[in-house]
Design an enzyme around this catalytic site. Sequence first.
Site, PDB file in Angstrom:
ATOM      1  N   GLU A  88       8.368 153.892 -11.088  1.00 17.54           N
ATOM      2  CA  GLU A  88       8.465 155.217 -11.724  1.00 17.54           C
ATOM      3  C   GLU A  88       7.422 155.317 -12.823  1.00 17.54           C
ATOM      4  OE1 GLU A  88      11.082 158.408 -11.611  1.00 17.54           O
ATOM      5  OE2 GLU A  88       8.910 158.225 -11.800  1.00 17.54           O
ATOM      6  N   ASP A  89       6.958 156.534 -13.103  1.00 16.56           N
ATOM      7  CA  ASP A  89       5.983 156.656 -14.186  1.00 16.56           C
ATOM      8  C   ASP A  89       6.694 156.759 -15.537  1.00 16.56           C
ATOM      9  OD1 ASP A  89       5.095 160.020 -13.054  1.00 16.56           O
ATOM     10  OD2 ASP A  89       7.013 159.107 -13.547  1.00 16.56           O
ATOM     11  N   ASP A 100      13.107 159.322 -18.647  1.00 15.87           N
ATOM     12  CA  ASP A 100      13.383 160.178 -19.802  1.00 15.87           C
ATOM     13  C   ASP A 100      14.883 160.089 -20.100  1.00 15.87           C
ATOM     14  OD1 ASP A 100      11.939 163.392 -20.646  1.00 15.87           O
ATOM     15  OD2 ASP A 100      13.450 162.197 -21.674  1.00 15.87           O
ATOM     16  N   PHE A 136       6.192 165.043 -25.533  1.00 15.03           N
ATOM     17  CA  PHE A 136       5.771 165.315 -24.161  1.00 15.03           C
ATOM     18  C   PHE A 136       4.383 164.723 -23.957  1.00 15.03           C
ATOM     19  CE2 PHE A 136       6.907 167.327 -20.281  1.00 15.03           C
ATOM     20  CZ  PHE A 136       5.690 167.516 -19.636  1.00 15.03           C
ATOM     21  N   ARG A 196      -3.545 165.761 -14.493  1.00 15.74           N
ATOM     22  CA  ARG A 196      -3.465 164.602 -13.591  1.00 15.74           C
ATOM     23  C   ARG A 196      -4.801 163.851 -13.557  1.00 15.74           C
ATOM     24  NH1 ARG A 196       1.371 164.437 -10.979  1.00 15.74           N
ATOM     25  NH2 ARG A 196       2.418 166.333 -10.348  1.00 15.74           N
TER      26      ARG A 196
HETATM   27  O1  LIG Z   1       6.786 163.405 -21.449  1.00 15.19           O
HETATM   28  C1  LIG Z   1       6.749 163.727 -20.139  1.00 15.19           C
HETATM   29  N1  LIG Z   1       5.567 164.059 -19.552  1.00 15.19           N
HETATM   30  C2  LIG Z   1       5.515 164.380 -18.225  1.00 15.19           C
HETATM   31  N2  LIG Z   1       6.606 164.394 -17.425  1.00 15.19           N
HETATM   32  C3  LIG Z   1       7.796 164.070 -17.984  1.00 15.19           C
HETATM   33  C4  LIG Z   1       7.924 163.729 -19.332  1.00 15.19           C
HETATM   34  N3  LIG Z   1       9.226 163.472 -19.623  1.00 15.19           N
HETATM   35  N4  LIG Z   1       9.936 163.607 -18.490  1.00 15.19           N
HETATM   36  C5  LIG Z   1       9.138 163.989 -17.390  1.00 15.19           C
HETATM   37 MG   LIG Z   2       8.301 160.217 -12.083  1.00 18.14          MG
END
Ligand SMILES: Oc1ncnc2c1N=NC2
Ligand SMILES: [Mg+2]
Length: 205
Positions: A122-123, A126, A175, A188
């Site tokens: 996962e990237d 949250d 964010f 991206r």
């Molecule tokens: O900070 C973030 N930036 C991009 N996408 C997501 C984020 N938090 N949850 C999904």
């Molecule tokens: Mg993700």
Amino acid sequence: SKWIDVTVDKNHYSLDHFVIPKHYEQDLSSILIPHGVIMDRVQKLARLIVDQNDGPLGGYQYASDLVNCIKKLTTASGHTVPISMEFIRVKSYENDQSVGVNISLTENELKDFEGKNILIVEDIIDTGKTMVALLERLQQYKPKTTKVTSLLVKKTDRSNGYIPHYVGFAIPDAFVVGYALDYNEHFRDLDHICVISNDCGVRAG
Ligand SMILES: Oc1ncnc2c1N=NC2
Ligand SMILES: [Mg+2]
């Protein structure tokens, strides 16, 4: 500790100190994690994962960099790790009873997980809600082992406390974009992980 703790006051770099695509300069306030630091951390995570998993092993930027590192590594016993990858989209939904997930795999593909070593890549984690729901759903298919790695985990009080097995960086509740993390499909093509600037109209966190 198990991850690199990042705070905005300790870890932010001026946009002037690295190369930023011109078309994003107005939208970013600072660089939180430069691309080079990300890549070196990904290499270390690959080393940890290979050392702690003996069987074969699935955010596309982190996932592809991680897999490229893993492919170059061999286990302590000198074997390379055979890897098959599935890119899945997971959407969590919530009704009054429970949180569920829709997974972009067919039942047959899911049945194929039986007896396999699964690594979920996962990237960013949250709230942790989707990941916990996904892990519960995957247990139905009886994988041999299920491990999770996330490049980022957000330090937020919205979290359900879920922590993956392998974490790159713990970041502030801001964010962030870049390194395939997007805001409405923008950013991206930004290599560094950056904090978005306020006048970009994003609610923080
Ligand atoms: O900070 C973030 N930036 C991009 N996408 C997501 C984020 N938090 N949850 C999904
Ligand atoms: Mg993700």
